[in-house]
Each structure stands twice: as structure tokens, then as C-alpha cells.
Write an enzyme that holds these catalytic residues in place. Structure first.
Site, PDB file in Angstrom:
ATOM      1  N   LEU A   1      30.822 -13.562  95.194  1.00 38.61           N
ATOM      2  CA  LEU A   1      31.804 -14.324  95.974  1.00 38.61           C
ATOM      3  C   LEU A   1      31.118 -15.371  96.837  1.00 38.61           C
ATOM      4  O   LEU A   1      31.449 -15.547  97.999  1.00 38.61           O
ATOM      5  CB  LEU A   1      32.652 -13.394  96.854  1.00 38.61           C
ATOM      6  CG  LEU A   1      33.701 -12.583  96.118  1.00 38.61           C
ATOM      7  CD1 LEU A   1      34.486 -11.738  97.102  1.00 38.61           C
ATOM      8  CD2 LEU A   1      34.642 -13.465  95.328  1.00 38.61           C
ATOM      9  N   CYS A   2      30.117 -16.013  96.278  1.00 36.31           N
ATOM     10  CA  CYS A   2      29.522 -17.101  97.033  1.00 36.31           C
ATOM     11  C   CYS A   2      29.355 -18.321  96.124  1.00 36.31           C
ATOM     12  O   CYS A   2      28.303 -18.945  96.098  1.00 36.31           O
ATOM     13  CB  CYS A   2      28.216 -16.704  97.698  1.00 36.31           C
ATOM     14  SG  CYS A   2      27.160 -15.687  96.676  1.00 36.31           S
ATOM     15  N   GLY A   3      30.368 -18.597  95.360  1.00 37.09           N
ATOM     16  CA  GLY A   3      30.374 -19.801  94.541  1.00 37.09           C
ATOM     17  C   GLY A   3      29.343 -19.719  93.428  1.00 37.09           C
ATOM     18  O   GLY A   3      29.070 -18.643  92.891  1.00 37.09           O
TER      19      GLY A   3
END
Lengths: 139, 290
Positions: B86-88
Site C-alpha cells: 500500500l505504498c504505490g
């Protein structure tokens, strides 16, 4: 006032000390050594032990673990893995750690791994240094 | 067109999601501050260390196992990623860079093995079966001793001749908005040169070494690896949170857009329903009159 030397202690978690002091006594791997102002350029490895310095007649001491120190142009820099002030040391914990390490070393038989022994030895050295520094603060 | 109820349920759902992403954004923002502080605190240590190292390596001439240059047959790549997603595209960028590097070496006929720090990288490379060691779930609370462990492992492998060259790939923290996947050379250690080193070399001959400069070098080289590994981990720590902040900010914005669109549809549907009802009433009234 006598001449002073700039003392700096840096660890991975940040600089600890940065002061002008009169004398620094450090645990070099070849034995304890003292450094006064205007010392010749000098580079030494540091083992676990007590680093003490005097500033205006008052003595301070710190617990340092492995690293090295550099003296150049009237500045002494310690680059060590960790450094604790006497007031931050939990003496009970250090004593416990010392007992634990001693016990482990006593139990160790010849066939056990060398790595474990080295680790226990290192732990013992750290604990001893902590106790020494912390006791000094008590006096 | 979907019914009124369906649309309003959807709106509520998207709003909930945006609450979560917003919270994650804020959590990352505060964690980023901590990670950045850790990085800044480490900076003086690394700087002093490198200065001394440069000083010493220009004077020292001995042979050290960690500096031994061999014919490169096996390349080890240390891939540092974060533990959580969930950090691109942060982790996938690093992984892609590692893949590319590995492909390049393989094309040259060299063997490649991976050491992974962080769950994301190890999950990916485990599938390819090339991971020698993986360190997972340490990115949250890592300390210097974690880095030391990793460095010792790599050094032992290098000294045993299992790897002839070691590279590190990590996400360099340039700013909150920019994290750049970076490759650095780790082993064999190259003597540090450059303007500063050369300038210091003039005076380094005056140094008193205790023990000898060679012995100091032997202590220093493993420490140097610790510093490099720890530094890359610190960078990943900060970059991860920065990347997540941006990703979660984008997600929150996207949620708001969707809510806006859905509200528009909802209102249109509501209007249509009211119009329909009115038509019925008017029609009914007309019929009664008639």
C-alpha cells in the site's frame, strides 16, 4: 585556564557529546590511553569500556562500545556503535546481565560453538563497563 | 440506473474507505517524521566514518579479504524493500530495478543470488527461487544490530568465495515527494577516493596508528559494511512512509471524486423519482376530475 581539546562522540543514533574538555581517557584496543590538548594526529580502535573526560576539574564518564577514535587538529572524535551516559544506565539491569553472561560462560564446555562464547564474552564486557560507569556516578 | 438505496450504500462504502486511507496517510506522516529523524541522527556518524575511512584507505596498502577483487562469476544483490505494501509503486520500482540488474548479469553469463531485506522483495524473489537469505519483518523496528547481522552474513559469504561482487538496491530518500531506486556497489570494497580523500592523504602519513593501520582497516571494513547496510535500511524506512503518504493521499482524493460523482447520480435518480411521483399524483387528480 588550561588549553582544551574538542571532544565529540557520535553514534548511529546521533551525536552524544560535543564539548571542550581538558583531558580524555579512552579504552583503546591496545590499552587505555589519555589525550590532552594539541595531541598529534592519532587513530585507534576502541573496545568496550569506559570513556572518561575532565572538564573544569569535574570528571565525567561514559560507557562506549566498539568503534574507533580519531585525533586531528585539536579535536578528538569517537565513532562508536553505542554510548551511554552514567545517568542513563540502569545498574540493576547491568548487574543482571553480568550475572547472566558469567553463568553462560561458566556453563560453556569445549565443544560448544565459539560464536556463542564470543557473544557471551562481549555481553559480559558491556555489562562490566556499564556497572563501572554507573558506580562512578553513585559516588 | 441503480436504485436509490444501492447508490447510497455505495456512497457510504466509499466514504468509509476514504476514512481509512486518510488515517493511513496521517499515520505514515507521523512515522515518516520518526524515520527521517533517525536518518538525520545517523548522518553525522556516517559522515565522520567515511572521512576517516577515506583518510585511512589512502594510507593503507595491505591486502584485505573484503577488498579482494576477483573474477566475477557470482553476483549477489541485496534488495532492500519495505515489509508492507500500500505504498504505490515504491516496492515494485525497486524490484524492477533488481530484475533488470539481474538480467544484465545473467546475460553476461554470471550467476545471480539475492539477499532480501523486507517482506515485499523476498516474497517476489522467493518465487524465482534465487533467494539465499531473507530478512523479513524487521523494517518496523530495526536497529544497528540488524544491519550488523546482515552485513556479517554477506561478508562471510563473500569471503567464502560464494559471491564475487555484491550490489545493494534500495530506495534513496531524496525528498518526501521523490524516492529513487538506487544501486550501490558494496563488495569488494573500493578504496574511497575523491577530492576530500586526496586532500587528506597529504596529512594521513603523519597519523599515529594504534594498532597498525592494517589492523585498524580490518576492524573498519566490516563496520563500513554495517554503515552502508544500515544507511540503506534507514532510507527505505523513510521512503516507505513517504511513498505511502503520497499513495494514500491520492487514494483519498480518488475517493472524494467518486463520492462526488455518485452523489450526482444519486441526486439525479432522486429527482427522477420525485418527478415520477408528481406525474402519478397529477395524473390521478386529472382522472378523478374527469
Amino acid at each position: 585556564m588550561a588549553e582544551t581539546i574538542e571532544l565529540e562522540v557520535v553514534t548511529p543514533s546521533g551525536p552524544v557529546v560535543s564539548e571542550d574538555v581538558d583531558i580524555v581517557t579512552a579504552p583503546g584496543s591496545g590499552g587505555v590511553f589519555g589525550v590532552l590538548a594539541n595531541h598529534a594526529p592519532f587513530l585507534s580502535t576502541i573496545k568496550v569500556g569506559e570513556l572518561s573526560y575532565k572538564k573544569q576539574g569535574k570528571e565525567y564518564s561514559l560507557m562506549v562500545s566498539g568503534g574507533f577514535c580519531e585525533v586531528s587538529s585539536n579535536k578528538i572524535t569517537f565513532i562508536v556503535e553505542s554510548c551511554e551516559k552514567g545517568s542513563d544506565i540502569d545498574i540493576d539491569r547491568a548487574l543482571l546481565a553480568k550475572e547472566r553472561a558469567e553463568k553462560r560462560l561458566a556453563q560453556m564446555t569445549g565443544k560448544q560453538e565459539k560464536i556463542n562464547e564470543a557473544r557471551a564474552q562481549a555481553a559480559l564486557q558491556r555489562a562490566l563497563a556499564r556497572v563501572r560507569v554507573a558506580e562512578k556516578r553513585g559516588r | 440506473m441503480a436504485s436509490l438505496k444501492e447508490i447510497s450504500t455505495k456512497i457510504a462504502g466509499v466514504k468509509k474507505t476514504s476514512q481509512i486511507t486518510k488515517a493511513m496517510n496521517m499515520v505514515s506522516a507521523s512515522k515518516l517524521r520518526g524515520a527521517q529523524l533517525k536518518m538525520e541522527n545517523f548522518h553525522p556518524y556516517a559522515e565522520k566514518f567515511n572521512a576517516t575511512m577515506a583518510n585511512l584507505s589512502s594510507g593503507a596498502t595491505g591486502e584485505y579479504p573484503l577488498m579482494e577483487v576477483r573474477d566475477v562469476k557470482t553476483v549477489e544483490i541485496l534488495v532492500v524493500t519495505s515489509d508492507r505494501g500500500l505504498c504505490g509503486s515504491f516496492n515494485s520500482n525497486i524490484i524492477r530495478m533488481a530484475e533488470k540488474l539481474a538480467a544484465k548479469y545473467e546475460a553476461e553469463g554470471k550467476k545471480v543470488s539475492f539477499v532480501c531485506v523486507g517482506k515485499k522483495g523476498s516474497n517476489y524473489f522467493r518465487k524465482r527461487g534465487l533467494v539465499r537469505t531473507a530478512y523479513r519483518d524487521i523494517m518496523g523496528t530495526f536497529q544497528m544490530f540488524n544491519a550488523r547481522q546482515i552485513a556479517q552474513d554477506i561478508a562471510a559469504n563473500f569471503e567464502a568465495g560464494e559471491a564475487d561482487e555484491v550490489k545493494v538496491i534500495y530506495g534513496h530518500f531524496r525528498s518526501v515527494a521523490r524516492q529513487i531506486p538506487t544501486t550501490i556497489h558494496l563488495l569488494p570494497v573500493k578504496p574511497i577516493e575523491g577530492a576530500e580523500g586526496a586532500a587528506a592523504a597529504g596529512q594521513s602519513s603523519d597519523y599515529i596508528y594504534e594498532p597498525s593501520s592494517d589492523q585498524i582497516m580490518e576492524v573498519l571494513l566490516p563496520l563500513y559494511m554495517n554503515v552502508m547496510v544500515f544507511n540503506s535500511m534507514l532510507h527505505i524506512g523513510a521512503s516507505e512512509h513517504a511513498a505511502r503518504m503520497t499513495a494514500m493521499d491520492n487514494a483519498t482524493n480518488a475517493c472524494n471524486d467518486i463520492v462526488k460523482d455518485l452523489t450526482m447520480i444519486f441526486n439525479k435518480a432522486r429527482q427522477a423519482a420525485i418527478t415520477g411521483d408528481l406525474m402519478d399524483i397529477v395524473g390521478g387528480a386529472e382522472a378523478l376530475k374527469g
